[in-house]
Design a protein around this motif. Structure first.
Motif, PDB file in Angstrom:
ATOM      1  N   ASP A 166      11.110   9.256  -3.520  1.00 27.05           N
ATOM      2  CA  ASP A 166      11.182  10.713  -3.575  1.00 27.05           C
ATOM      3  C   ASP A 166       9.886  11.363  -3.116  1.00 27.05           C
ATOM      4  OD1 ASP A 166      13.775  10.610  -4.534  1.00 27.05           O
ATOM      5  OD2 ASP A 166      13.153  10.748  -6.635  1.00 27.05           O
ATOM      6  N   THR A 167       8.748  10.787  -3.511  1.00 28.72           N
ATOM      7  CA  THR A 167       7.456  11.397  -3.179  1.00 28.72           C
ATOM      8  C   THR A 167       6.433  10.380  -2.674  1.00 28.72           C
ATOM      9  OG1 THR A 167       6.674  11.157  -5.453  1.00 28.72           O
ATOM     10  CG2 THR A 167       7.739  13.251  -4.872  1.00 28.72           C
ATOM     11  N   THR A 168       6.837   9.136  -2.481  1.00 27.80           N
ATOM     12  CA  THR A 168       5.910   8.109  -2.020  1.00 27.80           C
ATOM     13  C   THR A 168       6.502   7.303  -0.874  1.00 27.80           C
ATOM     14  OG1 THR A 168       6.721   6.456  -3.572  1.00 27.80           O
ATOM     15  CG2 THR A 168       4.841   7.805  -4.294  1.00 27.80           C
ATOM     16  N   VAL A 169       5.601   6.683  -0.119  1.00 27.85           N
ATOM     17  CA  VAL A 169       5.980   5.720   0.916  1.00 27.85           C
ATOM     18  C   VAL A 169       5.142   4.478   0.664  1.00 27.85           C
ATOM     19  CG1 VAL A 169       6.007   5.207   3.378  1.00 27.85           C
ATOM     20  CG2 VAL A 169       6.525   7.540   2.586  1.00 27.85           C
ATOM     21  N   THR A 170       5.785   3.306   0.675  1.00 28.27           N
ATOM     22  CA  THR A 170       5.089   2.047   0.429  1.00 28.27           C
ATOM     23  C   THR A 170       5.363   1.091   1.576  1.00 28.27           C
ATOM     24  OG1 THR A 170       5.278   2.347  -1.958  1.00 28.27           O
ATOM     25  CG2 THR A 170       4.844   0.114  -1.178  1.00 28.27           C
ATOM     26  N   GLN A 171       4.292   0.437   2.048  1.00 26.69           N
ATOM     27  CA  GLN A 171       4.419  -0.548   3.126  1.00 26.69           C
ATOM     28  C   GLN A 171       3.715  -1.832   2.722  1.00 26.69           C
ATOM     29  OE1 GLN A 171       5.951  -0.341   6.456  1.00 26.69           O
ATOM     30  NE2 GLN A 171       5.667  -2.509   6.016  1.00 26.69           N
ATOM     31  N   ARG A 172       4.355  -2.955   2.923  1.00 33.75           N
ATOM     32  CA  ARG A 172       3.748  -4.264   2.678  1.00 33.75           C
ATOM     33  C   ARG A 172       2.987  -4.679   3.945  1.00 33.75           C
ATOM     34  NH1 ARG A 172       7.098  -8.291  -0.777  1.00 33.75           N
ATOM     35  NH2 ARG A 172       6.422  -6.655  -2.195  1.00 33.75           N
ATOM     36  N   VAL A 173       1.733  -5.148   3.751  1.00 35.65           N
ATOM     37  CA  VAL A 173       0.856  -5.453   4.877  1.00 35.65           C
ATOM     38  C   VAL A 173       0.228  -6.835   4.691  1.00 35.65           C
ATOM     39  CG1 VAL A 173      -1.240  -4.728   6.113  1.00 35.65           C
ATOM     40  CG2 VAL A 173       0.336  -3.000   5.225  1.00 35.65           C
ATOM     41  N   SER A 174       0.125  -7.577   5.796  1.00 38.70           N
ATOM     42  CA  SER A 174      -0.562  -8.871   5.780  1.00 38.70           C
ATOM     43  C   SER A 174      -1.562  -8.928   6.928  1.00 38.70           C
ATOM     44  CB  SER A 174       0.452 -10.021   5.911  1.00 38.70           C
ATOM     45  OG  SER A 174       1.036 -10.016   7.193  1.00 38.70           O
ATOM     46  N   GLY A 175      -2.442  -9.952   6.877  1.00 43.83           N
ATOM     47  CA  GLY A 175      -3.348 -10.217   7.969  1.00 43.83           C
ATOM     48  C   GLY A 175      -4.696  -9.543   7.854  1.00 43.83           C
TER      49      GLY A 175
ATOM     50  N   TYR B 159       0.870  -1.181   0.000  1.00 39.16           N
ATOM     51  CA  TYR B 159       0.000   0.000   0.000  1.00 39.16           C
ATOM     52  C   TYR B 159       0.900   1.222   0.000  1.00 39.16           C
ATOM     53  CZ  TYR B 159      -3.607  -3.343   0.945  1.00 39.16           C
ATOM     54  OH  TYR B 159      -4.456  -4.404   0.835  1.00 39.16           O
ATOM     55  N   SER B 160       0.532   2.221  -0.811  1.00 40.00           N
ATOM     56  CA  SER B 160       1.383   3.398  -0.985  1.00 40.00           C
ATOM     57  C   SER B 160       0.632   4.685  -0.677  1.00 40.00           C
ATOM     58  CB  SER B 160       1.912   3.466  -2.422  1.00 40.00           C
ATOM     59  OG  SER B 160       2.753   2.373  -2.689  1.00 40.00           O
ATOM     60  N   TRP B 161       1.368   5.626  -0.173  1.00 39.62           N
ATOM     61  CA  TRP B 161       0.896   6.989   0.054  1.00 39.62           C
ATOM     62  C   TRP B 161       1.676   7.888  -0.897  1.00 39.62           C
ATOM     63  CZ3 TRP B 161       1.520   3.296   3.641  1.00 39.62           C
ATOM     64  CH2 TRP B 161       0.498   3.090   4.558  1.00 39.62           C
ATOM     65  N   ASP B 162       0.963   8.672  -1.685  1.00 43.53           N
ATOM     66  CA  ASP B 162       1.587   9.580  -2.649  1.00 43.53           C
ATOM     67  C   ASP B 162       1.563  10.999  -2.063  1.00 43.53           C
ATOM     68  OD1 ASP B 162       2.412  11.171  -4.738  1.00 43.53           O
ATOM     69  OD2 ASP B 162       0.961  10.378  -6.177  1.00 43.53           O
ATOM     70  N   TRP B 163       2.716  11.504  -1.760  1.00 46.70           N
ATOM     71  CA  TRP B 163       2.868  12.819  -1.134  1.00 46.70           C
ATOM     72  C   TRP B 163       3.258  13.893  -2.143  1.00 46.70           C
ATOM     73  CZ3 TRP B 163       1.841  13.351   4.031  1.00 46.70           C
ATOM     74  CH2 TRP B 163       1.725  12.170   4.772  1.00 46.70           C
ATOM     75  N   SER B 164       3.283  13.581  -3.435  1.00 45.35           N
ATOM     76  CA  SER B 164       3.853  14.477  -4.443  1.00 45.35           C
ATOM     77  C   SER B 164       3.192  15.857  -4.474  1.00 45.35           C
ATOM     78  CB  SER B 164       3.828  13.837  -5.830  1.00 45.35           C
ATOM     79  OG  SER B 164       2.514  13.473  -6.192  1.00 45.35           O
ATOM     80  N   ALA B 165       1.871  15.931  -4.442  1.00 47.75           N
ATOM     81  CA  ALA B 165       1.199  17.235  -4.523  1.00 47.75           C
ATOM     82  C   ALA B 165       1.542  18.095  -3.306  1.00 47.75           C
ATOM     83  CB  ALA B 165      -0.310  17.056  -4.646  1.00 47.75           C
ATOM     84  N   TRP B 166       1.461  17.502  -2.123  1.00 44.21           N
ATOM     85  CA  TRP B 166       1.752  18.267  -0.907  1.00 44.21           C
ATOM     86  C   TRP B 166       3.230  18.685  -0.858  1.00 44.21           C
ATOM     87  CZ3 TRP B 166       4.617  17.177   3.668  1.00 44.21           C
ATOM     88  CH2 TRP B 166       4.428  18.090   4.689  1.00 44.21           C
TER      89      TRP B 166
END
Length: 92
Positions: free
Chosen positions: A51-60, A15-22
């Motif tokens: 550079d502008t995103t954070v991604t985390q792998r999640v289970s469960g 799952y990723s969060w895109d921070w580019s606009a902010w």
């Protein structure tokens, strides 16, 4: 507005969060990130900070559960912000 996703309890997904606009608005970059998952979910590995995103792998997750996963970043300029995503667990 926060993003919502449907996840199978057996799925292992990114799952990723895109921070580019902010980040463009504040003319800054991501220095570090922390992703917090609630009990019932597991963060697999460390968040990947781009550079502008954070991604985390999640289970469960438990079927019919709704979970809030929070990403907090610190910018090079010392700003702190956070965004949430919502995961609803359904058999697929």
């Amino acid at each position: 507005m926060s993003d919502s996703f449907i996840k199978d309890p057996s799925a292992l997904l990114d799952y990723s969060w895109d921070w580019s606009a902010w980040l463009a608005e504040v003319a800054d970059t991501i220095s570090s990130a922390t992703v917090t998952v609630p009990a019932g979910l597991t963060a697999v590995g460390s968040p990947i900070v781009g550079d502008t995103t954070v991604t985390q792998r999640v289970s469960g997750g438990v079927v019919d559960g709704v979970y809030t996963v929070v990403c907090q970043i610190v910018t090079g300029g010392g700003l702190i912000d956070e965004r949430s995503i919502y995961l609803t667990i359904k058999e697929r």
